[in-house]
Design a protein around this motif. Structure first.
Motif, PDB file in Angstrom:
ATOM      1  N   PHE B 163      33.318  37.109  48.553  1.00  0.00           N
ATOM      2  CA  PHE B 163      33.591  37.926  49.728  1.00  0.00           C
ATOM      3  C   PHE B 163      35.092  38.064  49.945  1.00  0.00           C
ATOM      4  O   PHE B 163      35.859  37.148  49.692  1.00  0.00           O
ATOM      5  CB  PHE B 163      32.930  37.292  50.956  1.00  0.00           C
ATOM      6  CG  PHE B 163      32.895  38.191  52.146  1.00  0.00           C
ATOM      7  CD1 PHE B 163      32.027  39.253  52.189  1.00  0.00           C
ATOM      8  CD2 PHE B 163      33.761  37.994  53.218  1.00  0.00           C
ATOM      9  CE1 PHE B 163      31.989  40.103  53.293  1.00  0.00           C
ATOM     10  CE2 PHE B 163      33.734  38.826  54.306  1.00  0.00           C
ATOM     11  CZ  PHE B 163      32.849  39.893  54.345  1.00  0.00           C
ATOM     12  N   ARG B 164      35.515  39.241  50.463  1.00  0.00           N
ATOM     13  CA  ARG B 164      36.946  39.503  50.655  1.00  0.00           C
ATOM     14  C   ARG B 164      37.410  38.897  51.976  1.00  0.00           C
ATOM     15  O   ARG B 164      37.619  39.606  52.958  1.00  0.00           O
ATOM     16  CB  ARG B 164      37.193  41.010  50.652  1.00  0.00           C
ATOM     17  CG  ARG B 164      36.574  41.752  49.495  1.00  0.00           C
ATOM     18  CD  ARG B 164      37.412  41.736  48.275  1.00  0.00           C
ATOM     19  NE  ARG B 164      38.747  42.230  48.556  1.00  0.00           N
ATOM     20  CZ  ARG B 164      39.742  42.173  47.670  1.00  0.00           C
ATOM     21  NH1 ARG B 164      39.542  41.648  46.482  1.00  0.00           N
ATOM     22  NH2 ARG B 164      40.924  42.644  47.980  1.00  0.00           N
ATOM     23  N   TRP B 165      37.527  37.562  52.010  1.00  0.00           N
ATOM     24  CA  TRP B 165      37.873  36.886  53.259  1.00  0.00           C
ATOM     25  C   TRP B 165      39.238  37.301  53.768  1.00  0.00           C
ATOM     26  O   TRP B 165      39.439  37.458  54.968  1.00  0.00           O
ATOM     27  CB  TRP B 165      37.814  35.361  53.072  1.00  0.00           C
ATOM     28  CG  TRP B 165      36.419  34.872  52.883  1.00  0.00           C
ATOM     29  CD1 TRP B 165      35.866  34.401  51.736  1.00  0.00           C
ATOM     30  CD2 TRP B 165      35.371  34.863  53.865  1.00  0.00           C
ATOM     31  NE1 TRP B 165      34.549  34.093  51.924  1.00  0.00           N
ATOM     32  CE2 TRP B 165      34.210  34.361  53.228  1.00  0.00           C
ATOM     33  CE3 TRP B 165      35.304  35.228  55.209  1.00  0.00           C
ATOM     34  CZ2 TRP B 165      33.005  34.215  53.893  1.00  0.00           C
ATOM     35  CZ3 TRP B 165      34.093  35.071  55.865  1.00  0.00           C
ATOM     36  CH2 TRP B 165      32.956  34.576  55.220  1.00  0.00           C
ATOM     37  N   MET B 166      40.168  37.492  52.846  1.00  0.00           N
ATOM     38  CA  MET B 166      41.526  37.837  53.284  1.00  0.00           C
ATOM     39  C   MET B 166      41.547  39.190  53.995  1.00  0.00           C
ATOM     40  O   MET B 166      42.174  39.356  55.031  1.00  0.00           O
ATOM     41  CB  MET B 166      42.486  37.874  52.089  1.00  0.00           C
ATOM     42  CG  MET B 166      42.944  36.529  51.600  1.00  0.00           C
ATOM     43  SD  MET B 166      43.444  35.429  52.936  1.00  0.00           S
ATOM     44  CE  MET B 166      44.954  36.214  53.489  1.00  0.00           C
ATOM     45  N   ASP B 167      40.806  40.142  53.423  1.00  0.00           N
ATOM     46  CA  ASP B 167      40.714  41.458  54.050  1.00  0.00           C
ATOM     47  C   ASP B 167      40.104  41.336  55.431  1.00  0.00           C
ATOM     48  O   ASP B 167      40.540  41.970  56.387  1.00  0.00           O
ATOM     49  CB  ASP B 167      39.843  42.400  53.202  1.00  0.00           C
ATOM     50  CG  ASP B 167      40.570  42.892  51.982  1.00  0.00           C
ATOM     51  OD1 ASP B 167      41.745  42.492  51.814  1.00  0.00           O
ATOM     52  OD2 ASP B 167      39.982  43.650  51.197  1.00  0.00           O
ATOM     53  N   CYS B 168      39.069  40.481  55.533  1.00  0.00           N
ATOM     54  CA  CYS B 168      38.374  40.304  56.797  1.00  0.00           C
ATOM     55  C   CYS B 168      39.323  39.749  57.859  1.00  0.00           C
ATOM     56  O   CYS B 168      39.403  40.274  58.969  1.00  0.00           O
ATOM     57  CB  CYS B 168      37.189  39.361  56.581  1.00  0.00           C
ATOM     58  SG  CYS B 168      36.257  39.066  58.067  1.00  0.00           S
ATOM     59  N   LEU B 169      40.086  38.718  57.479  1.00  0.00           N
ATOM     60  CA  LEU B 169      41.031  38.117  58.423  1.00  0.00           C
ATOM     61  C   LEU B 169      42.093  39.131  58.842  1.00  0.00           C
ATOM     62  O   LEU B 169      42.453  39.233  60.012  1.00  0.00           O
ATOM     63  CB  LEU B 169      41.699  36.891  57.787  1.00  0.00           C
ATOM     64  CG  LEU B 169      40.810  35.651  57.712  1.00  0.00           C
ATOM     65  CD1 LEU B 169      41.532  34.544  56.960  1.00  0.00           C
ATOM     66  CD2 LEU B 169      40.442  35.189  59.116  1.00  0.00           C
TER      67      LEU B 169
END
Lengths: 367, 385
Positions: B163-169
């Motif tokens: 999952f693109r956690w950095m994008d989400c944050l």
């Protein structure tokens, strides 16, 4: 390129079978069948709206045909998802990721792979630099797309498409947004690149010169139908019909008729009639503008009488706009500078024309 | 009658020989003789009654004293030719001048232009019908998009590392930063407005202290979450639509797909999660500001001390009231994210498309918020929460 840039990839063989695609009432593709042999660079050529981009998008998997099949190496791929087709696609307007540097753009396709089949960081770096060298942009890896010229951006886009080692490279009017000079340069370069990596490539264009220069084979499309497929020489020298003739270089139309198995235009008798042509039939004769022999009119000269309406010097050639005497047809003729200077023509001068070669098409659909 | 309208003076050569049409029959052939001048400005004969009783199998047009002619004659001949073609009769024009024949050949291939389709002008009902159709197709798209996102989230749950956690944050940060100032102002003012409205009525009964109850419940249960959601729909939701729409127009989304990346997984899911998680936080913040707004009015205009107001609020607003509001806002966030991402990804490939997608995202977002709110209102009412 050391086997890292996809050079050892065998190209995929693509077959298109009876593809039809409609958008509402508009038929974009009408029962098109076409083969793309492995390792060839094929141009899809046609005027805008002829369905060539739709065909490319169907091959890429971004559109689904209403009927027909797309075969990749003999396997049915019609319903296969874009992501599973492993094609490289280069867009007319580059479609680079704006917030990523050149390096990141090229590396993107590799970095997003699942961990199992993602190459190591070292490997990715090596491969990206290899590719950037291949597209001659090695020094610009840290730049952002907005800091590059159009030609450079398109080369980055090409490197990005090649990075995932596709078995098929699709180019959608790749040079359409570039200026004439850069386009010509990139054209040559693309041909050299293809000679180096031999990946099956399909390349959409409306520029006949581009298609004839770059492609191994040219497929001419018109209003959703395939008109002719062949080598550039084939389609230019032996056009299947009037549309192909006219699209691959302008043609002058002359009213003529067939008499005694010979082609007659005005008082002239020409070669070019074929057995299939009906006797005594009024017909349209096609001649290339540069295939005319032009003489000043004098007593006893034979040829098609015409008068000069306009003289247009265009670079190395001089274009004459003429009107035929007997039928008032408009004729465009191209002369070399030397010949033009020899004749010293002015508007309203009268000339005699002799076509050096002429073509007649049995079925003439075009207006 | 002015002088201008009188006949031309003698000497000006305007009068022409009128067009003539004669028909005869020779054997099985109908012979049509055309003569005189065929001019656009003069009356010309028509085909009506030419064949009459004749039983011809072919028709031959010959000139007889044909003078000047223009497209009128060509048109006349084209009609004859079309009629002959339809009734399978031969049509011969070989005797006519060569240039006339050439023109006829050129025109013959062209079919008559279809009358221009009536576009633009539609009745109100027609427009309403179009809108209904559009909404129906949007609803279908939404359903399939929700399905895609569900599948994406299920995949992500299996492989959370993908999952693109950095994008989400990053999106959470963006959402917070852009919405906070507006949420502050709007929520505070909503508190103020509610307090004023309540005060006018309640003061008449000497029950001004109940302003705290009304403002507290209204803000926490409805207005706080709703105002936060509407503001996020206008800011972040529209932003999603613009970003993704721009990527769609620039073919970046197509490029992603050809590189083997799912646009839903890569672009939509992180944004959806971000706005869904962020919404309750913003709603809680809006609640606090709303209560503060009520408190401000009470303290300055109604002479209710802040402490008394606070105690009254505490007494009337329960934990359940706050939680129902926050649960609702979670779904509001999802609605805003879905509307923004979907409209962006379905954006038309044109510059105008991005604008349309953005405004459509806001409209869809707000509508979904209200729908969800009504739904929750009903559910909570049935459950007596």
């Amino acid at each position: 390129m050391e086997g890292k840039t996809g050079s050892n990839q065998p190209g995929m063989k693509i077959e298109i079978k009876n593809i039809t695609k409609r958008f509402g009432a508009f038929t974009a593709l009408d029962n098109v069948s076409l083969d793309f042999p492995s390792g060839d660079l094929v141009a899809l050529l046609g005027p805008s709206g002829c369905g060539k981009t739709t065909l490319l998008r169907i091959i890429a998997g971004m559109e689904t045909p209403d009927s027909g099949e797309v075969l990749f190496d003999g396997e049915d791929a019609t319903r296969r998802n874009v992501r599973e087709r492993h094609v490289g696609l280069v867009f007319q307007h580059y479609a680079l990721f704006r917030h990523m540097s050149v390096f990141e753009n090229v590396a993107f396709g590799l970095r997003v792979r699942p961990r199992e089949d993602r190459p190591s960081k070292e490997e990715i770096r090596e491969r990206v630099h290899g590719l950037l060298k291949l597209v001659q942009l090695d020094g610009l890896a840290a730049r952002y797309p907005t800091q590059l010229s159009g030609g450079q951006r398109q080369r980055v886009a090409l490197a990005r498409a090649l990075a995932v080692q596709p078995k098929l490279l699709l180019l959608d009017e790749p040079f359409g947004a570039l200026d004439a000079k850069v386009r010509k340069e990139l054209r040559r370069w693309l041909r050299l690149l293809h000679d180096e990596i031999h990946i099956t490539s399909i390349f959409v264009t409306h520029d006949q010169e581009e298609a004839l220069e770059v492609a191994d084979r040219v497929a001419v499309l018109n209003t959703g139908k395939l008109e002719q497929v062949g080598t550039p020489d084939d389609v230019y020298q032996r056009p299947a019909n009037a549309f192909v003739y006219n699209f691959l270089g302008s043609g002058v139309r002359l009213a003529g008729c067939i008499k005694g198995g010979r082609l007659r235009v005005g008082s002239l008798t020409l070669d070019g009639a074929e057995a299939s042509h009906r006797e005594d039939q009024e017909t349209v004769v096609y001649v290339r503008p540069h295939d005319f022999q032009v003489e000043r009119s004098y007593d006893g000269a034979t040829g098609i009488g015409a008068f000069v309406a306009r003289v247009l010097p265009v670079g190395p050639v001089v274009r004459l706009e003429l009107f035929r005497y007997d039928t008032a047809e408009f004729i465009e003729v191209e002369l070399t500078r030397e010949r033009f200077d020899e004749l010293g023509l002015q508007p309203a001068d009268i000339v005699r024309l002799k076509p050096k070669s002429a073509r007649v098409f049995t079925e003439d659909y075009s207006i | 009658m002015t002088a201008r309208q009188q006949l031309p003076e003698a000497g000006t050569e305007l009068r022409t020989a009128t067009a003539k049409l004669e028909t005869g029959q020779s054997g099985s052939e109908c012979l049509v003789k055309v003569g005189g001048d065929w001019r656009l400005s003069e009356p010309v004969p028509s085909w009506t009654g030419v064949l009459g009783e004749k039983t011809a199998t072919s028709m031959r047009v010959v000139p007889e004293g044909l003078g000047k002619w223009d497209t009128t004659l060509v048109l006349f001949l084209v009609h004859g030719q079309a009629w002959c073609a339809k009734s399978k009769k031969d049509f011969h024009v070989e005797a006519l001048p060569k240039n006339l024949q050439a023109l006829l050949r050129q025109v013959a291939g062209i079919s008559e232009p279809k009358p221009m389709a009536k576009t633009d002008v539609k009745s109100t009902w027609g427009l309403a019908g179009d809108m209904a159709k559009m909404w129906a197709s949007h609803a279908m798209e939404m359903v399939s998009f929700i399905g895609e996102c569900t599948l994406g989230f299920m995949d992500a749950a299996k492989k959370p590392r993908q999952f693109r956690w950095m994008d989400c944050l990053f999106e959470m940060q963006q959402c917070w930063a852009t919405s906070l100032p507006i949420v502050s102002v709007v929520s505070f003012l909503v508190g103020v407005i509610l307090a004023f409205q309540a005060a006018i009525q309640l003061r008449q009964f000497g029950a001004a202290i109940f302003v705290a109850d009304l403002v507290g419940l209204a803000v926490v249960r409805e207005m706080g979450p709703m105002m936060a959601a509407v503001i996020v729909a206008g800011g972040t939701g529209a932003g999603f639509a613009a970003q993704l729409g721009n990527m769609k127009v620039g073919e970046e989304i197509d490029a992603l797909e050809t590189l083997g990346v799912s646009a839903v997984d890569f672009l939509a899911l992180p944004r959806l999660l971000a706005v869904t998680l962020m919404m309750p936080v913003l709603a809680a913040y809006a609640n606090v500001l709303g209560v503060l707004g009520g408190m401000f009015v009470s303290a300055t205009m109604l002479d209710i001390p802040a402490a008394a107001y606070w105690i009254e609020t505490q007494a009337s607003v329960g934990v359940l009231d706050v939680t129902t509001g926050l649960i609702k806002s979670l779904f509001f966030g999802l609605a805003v994210g879905l509307a923004g991402c979907l409209r962006g990804m379905k954006c038309e490939r044109s510059a105008a498309g991005v604008g349309a997608a953005t405004s459509s995202a806001v409209v869809t977002g707000v509508m979904l918020i209200i729908l969800a709110d009504a739904l929750f209102g009903t559910i909570f009412n049935v459950l007596r929460i």
